[in-house]
Enzyme design. Structure first.
Site, PDB file in Angstrom:
ATOM      1  N   ARG A   8       0.862  -1.189   0.000  1.00 22.95           N
ATOM      2  CA  ARG A   8       0.000   0.000   0.000  1.00 22.95           C
ATOM      3  C   ARG A   8       0.890   1.227   0.000  1.00 22.95           C
ATOM      4  O   ARG A   8       1.701   1.416   0.909  1.00 22.95           O
ATOM      5  CB  ARG A   8      -0.916   0.004   1.231  1.00 22.95           C
ATOM      6  CG  ARG A   8      -2.128   0.954   1.079  1.00 22.95           C
ATOM      7  CD  ARG A   8      -2.895   1.113   2.370  1.00 22.95           C
ATOM      8  NE  ARG A   8      -2.089   1.849   3.320  1.00 22.95           N
ATOM      9  CZ  ARG A   8      -1.991   1.564   4.625  1.00 22.95           C
ATOM     10  NH1 ARG A   8      -2.671   0.577   5.154  1.00 22.95           N
ATOM     11  NH2 ARG A   8      -1.215   2.285   5.405  1.00 22.95           N
ATOM     12  N   GLU A  65       4.969   7.091   2.305  1.00 21.96           N
ATOM     13  CA  GLU A  65       5.780   5.877   2.398  1.00 21.96           C
ATOM     14  C   GLU A  65       5.089   4.794   1.600  1.00 21.96           C
ATOM     15  O   GLU A  65       3.934   4.935   1.201  1.00 21.96           O
ATOM     16  CB  GLU A  65       5.906   5.421   3.860  1.00 21.96           C
ATOM     17  CG  GLU A  65       4.554   5.105   4.484  1.00 21.96           C
ATOM     18  CD  GLU A  65       4.600   4.072   5.602  1.00 21.96           C
ATOM     19  OE1 GLU A  65       5.641   3.426   5.807  1.00 21.96           O
ATOM     20  OE2 GLU A  65       3.555   3.880   6.250  1.00 21.96           O
ATOM     21  N   ASN A 104       4.174   0.687   2.119  1.00 20.67           N
ATOM     22  CA  ASN A 104       4.166  -0.429   3.068  1.00 20.67           C
ATOM     23  C   ASN A 104       4.200  -1.729   2.288  1.00 20.67           C
ATOM     24  O   ASN A 104       3.256  -2.047   1.572  1.00 20.67           O
ATOM     25  CB  ASN A 104       2.908  -0.369   3.932  1.00 20.67           C
ATOM     26  CG  ASN A 104       2.916   0.858   4.818  1.00 20.67           C
ATOM     27  OD1 ASN A 104       3.700   0.959   5.757  1.00 20.67           O
ATOM     28  ND2 ASN A 104       2.061   1.822   4.504  1.00 20.67           N
ATOM     29  N   SER A 118      -2.505  -2.798   6.034  1.00 21.66           N
ATOM     30  CA  SER A 118      -3.821  -3.212   6.524  1.00 21.66           C
ATOM     31  C   SER A 118      -4.961  -2.342   6.013  1.00 21.66           C
ATOM     32  O   SER A 118      -4.761  -1.393   5.275  1.00 21.66           O
ATOM     33  CB  SER A 118      -3.811  -3.255   8.047  1.00 21.66           C
ATOM     34  OG  SER A 118      -3.393  -2.020   8.535  1.00 21.66           O
ATOM     35  N   LYS A 173      12.193   3.036   5.036  1.00 21.90           N
ATOM     36  CA  LYS A 173      12.288   4.476   4.788  1.00 21.90           C
ATOM     37  C   LYS A 173      13.654   4.832   4.192  1.00 21.90           C
ATOM     38  O   LYS A 173      13.769   5.763   3.400  1.00 21.90           O
ATOM     39  CB  LYS A 173      12.024   5.240   6.077  1.00 21.90           C
ATOM     40  CG  LYS A 173      10.529   5.501   6.293  1.00 21.90           C
ATOM     41  CD  LYS A 173       9.918   4.783   7.410  1.00 21.90           C
ATOM     42  CE  LYS A 173       8.401   4.928   7.431  1.00 21.90           C
ATOM     43  NZ  LYS A 173       7.716   3.778   7.992  1.00 21.90           N
ATOM     44  N   LYS A 208      12.578  10.492  10.518  1.00 20.10           N
ATOM     45  CA  LYS A 208      11.985   9.140  10.564  1.00 20.10           C
ATOM     46  C   LYS A 208      13.013   8.055  10.851  1.00 20.10           C
ATOM     47  O   LYS A 208      13.984   7.918  10.119  1.00 20.10           O
ATOM     48  CB  LYS A 208      11.330   8.818   9.215  1.00 20.10           C
ATOM     49  CG  LYS A 208      10.170   9.709   8.857  1.00 20.10           C
ATOM     50  CD  LYS A 208       9.408   9.139   7.665  1.00 20.10           C
ATOM     51  CE  LYS A 208       8.187   9.977   7.372  1.00 20.10           C
ATOM     52  NZ  LYS A 208       7.353   9.362   6.304  1.00 20.10           N
ATOM     53  N   GLU A 231       7.750   0.967  11.590  1.00 17.65           N
ATOM     54  CA  GLU A 231       6.431   0.920  10.983  1.00 17.65           C
ATOM     55  C   GLU A 231       5.374   0.937  12.073  1.00 17.65           C
ATOM     56  O   GLU A 231       5.662   0.687  13.235  1.00 17.65           O
ATOM     57  CB  GLU A 231       6.266  -0.385  10.179  1.00 17.65           C
ATOM     58  CG  GLU A 231       7.233  -0.560   9.029  1.00 17.65           C
ATOM     59  CD  GLU A 231       7.014   0.447   7.924  1.00 17.65           C
ATOM     60  OE1 GLU A 231       5.875   0.891   7.752  1.00 17.65           O
ATOM     61  OE2 GLU A 231       7.998   0.794   7.253  1.00 17.65           O
ATOM     62  N   GLY A 232       4.157   1.191  11.673  1.00 18.00           N
ATOM     63  CA  GLY A 232       3.038   1.017  12.599  1.00 18.00           C
ATOM     64  C   GLY A 232       2.559   2.307  13.247  1.00 18.00           C
ATOM     65  O   GLY A 232       1.642   2.290  14.065  1.00 18.00           O
ATOM     66  N   ARG A 280      -7.604   7.549   5.061  1.00 14.26           N
ATOM     67  CA  ARG A 280      -7.589   7.628   6.524  1.00 14.26           C
ATOM     68  C   ARG A 280      -7.492   9.086   6.915  1.00 14.26           C
ATOM     69  O   ARG A 280      -6.766   9.855   6.282  1.00 14.26           O
ATOM     70  CB  ARG A 280      -6.380   6.871   7.093  1.00 14.26           C
ATOM     71  CG  ARG A 280      -6.500   5.360   6.956  1.00 14.26           C
ATOM     72  CD  ARG A 280      -5.218   4.685   7.357  1.00 14.26           C
ATOM     73  NE  ARG A 280      -4.104   5.143   6.534  1.00 14.26           N
ATOM     74  CZ  ARG A 280      -2.827   4.970   6.836  1.00 14.26           C
ATOM     75  NH1 ARG A 280      -2.480   4.352   7.938  1.00 14.26           N
ATOM     76  NH2 ARG A 280      -1.896   5.418   6.025  1.00 14.26           N
TER      77      ARG A 280
END
Ligand code: ADP
Ligand code: MG
Ligand code: MG
Length: 473
Positions: free
Chosen positions: A127, A146, A148, A153, A304, A363, A367-368, A449
């Protein structure tokens, strides 16, 4: 540009908003936009709606279409990087030394590359995430935040939010708006990729294994994809790191069942590997004949640090030597990215960031959500690492100045209030490669989002962002 999807008078009508919020929560439940609760993260005896916006958010059609159009190129790029040992070695060697987590992943990569890959089939489910950079009164520019390449998800839940927003808009008397919510079904596309890989593995009895975390609040998102697989008669199981073992001839077995595809919905952050045994399990799966989604090279292609190296002049050309238009399309989505490697270039990055910290995001290789560093904290962190090799664990990025919108964020237990919001658009990519043959390369849907602008960082799982839908304007 004002990014407002619904009229001001609707947003300001308190009684209507309370009514719509009730309707919206019920409709989320009716449509299966669900999450388990914090109290009972591993039981579906108690579930609630996944957090979402009351209204969709306006997104300019041009940038939306641009994001969809570049996705298959990003798929190719990630896949090419994953196979380019020399590139990954050069891009990540310094970071792997300064950051323990990247280092461990990189060791698995090095080790399995040396041994030779046992499985020529690769499945990528990624994604690519974007924000719209809005400088002065110019047009909004699509900038990648970024990509993923592991455990991306919300493709499952995003497949059911269009009905939800359409209904809310209908009830609000905004029928024309309602008709403009796009269909979206990433779950079906992700399942198609998994099914293709499973089929190519070539054993009807073998299973697709979702490798999952101990805490599974977001299980409904997975179930959408799982159930799609079952409906195609593809047996699917869910297991954790500690459940896997490898047989003599490199086939991966779990509880006596051969695994055709390992779909990692875990393994993207250090806490996912609480013991040495979890690392051994990751290595074992990587060595096995099972198709990995992602394999270790593809996982690393999503770091990254790789993103920053790709933004250097001439690097994209390495991957697309005779496709200047593809290079241009990808490069157009790059924000400014800066190295913190040791040497004069990295020194320059440090000086630039410390002079204007509010213009950047620092950064680490994580992740997350919730890991990035902003504002004056950038100076503090850089002060501590600027003179040593630890700074190579980070990259610096231009901070995207996204246009804000107004919306109500619906989250269990949270007060109903109008918030100033920022949105992030994700695009799902799926590909399957067999040896040198790309047998599937598709863009399969999107995810919007939205979060309150008070929060600099954090995704839906981190409890900050909520699910949304684009309303094209
Ligand atoms: P993660 O892998 O943890 O999701 P991201 O790079 O996506 O890391 O950053 C997390 C969040 O931080 C994003 O969802 C976004 O809200 C914010 N963010 C990241 N990069 C930028 C940027 N360059 N400008 C503005 N906000 C950013
Ligand atoms: Mg990420
Ligand atoms: Mg992110």
């Amino acid at each position: 540009m004002e990014l407002q999807a619904v009229p001001e008078e609707v947003l300001a009508d308190a009684a209507l908003i309370r009514y719509l919020a009730d309707v919206a929560r019920d409709t989320a439940l009716l449509n299966g936009v669900l999450m388990r609760t914090e109290e009972e993260p591993n039981s579906s005896e108690l579930v609630t709606y996944a957090p979402f916006t009351l209204f969709p958010t306006a997104v300019p059609r041009g940038v939306f279409e641009q994001a969809l159009a570049v996705q298959t190129h990003y798929n190719l790029l990630v896949d090419k990087i994953s196979q380019d040992t020399q590139f990954l070695e050069e891009a990540l060697a310094s970071t792997a030394e300064s950051d323990d987590f990247t280092g461990r992943l990189f060791n698995i990569y090095r080790q399995t590359t040396k041994e030779g890959r046992s499985q020529p089939i690769v499945l990528g489910l990624n994604r690519s995430d974007y924000m719209l950079d809005q400088r002065e009164d110019g047009p909004a520019a699509l900038k990648q935040i970024e990509i993923n390449t592991i455990a991306a998800s919300f493709g499952g839940l995003a497949s059911h939010t269009p009905h939800l927003h359409r209904h809310v808009l209908n009830v609000a008397g905004l029928r024309d708006h309602s008709r403009r919510i796009l269909d979206n079904n990433p779950a079906a596309g992700l399942a198609r990729g998994l099914a293709k890989a499973w089929e190519l593995y070539g054993s009807e009895r073998a299973v697709v294994m979702f490798l999952v975390e101990d805490v599974q609040r977001n299980i409904m998102d997975h179930r959408r994809v799982e159930n799609e697989l079952w409906s195609r008669n593809i047996p699917t199981i869910r297991r954790r790191f500690e459940d896997v073992s490898l047989d003599q001839d490199k086939r991966l077995f779990v509880d006596g069942q051969e695994v055709a595809v390992v779909y990692f919905r875990n393994g993207y952050m250090p806490q996912n590997y609480p013991t040495e045994q979890s690392w051994e399990a990751r290595l074992l799966m990587e060595r096995s004949l099972a198709i990995k989604c992602p394999d270790i090279g593809t996982h690393l292609a999503g770091t990254k640090k790789v993103q920053q190296v790709l933004a250097r002049p001439g690097v994209l050309e390495r991957f697309f030597p005779d496709r200047p238009q593809v290079v241009q399309q990808i490069r157009d989505t790059f924000a400014g990215l800066y190295t913190l490697d040791q040497g004069p270039e990295g020194d320059q990055t440090v000086a630039m960031a410390m002079a204007n910290p509010d213009q950047f995001v620092l950064k680490p290789q994580r992740e997350g959500g919730g890991n990035n560093i902003y504002g004056s904290e950038i100076c503090q962190v850089l002060e501590g690492v600027k003179g040593n090799s630890k700074r190579m664990a980070y990259i610096l990025m231009d901070k995207i100045q996204a246009g804000a919108s107004q919306n109500y964020l619906l989250r269990r237990g949270a007060p109903l209030q109008l918030s100033k919001c920022l949105s992030e658009l994700g695009v799902f990519g799926v590909y399957v490669r067999q040896g040198t043959d790309m047998v599937m390369n598709e863009c399969v849907g999107h995810l919007l989002r939205t979060k309150s602008s008070e929060h600099a960082d954090g995704g839906v799982a981190a409890g900050v962002a909520v699910l949304d839908n684009p309303l094209l304007v």
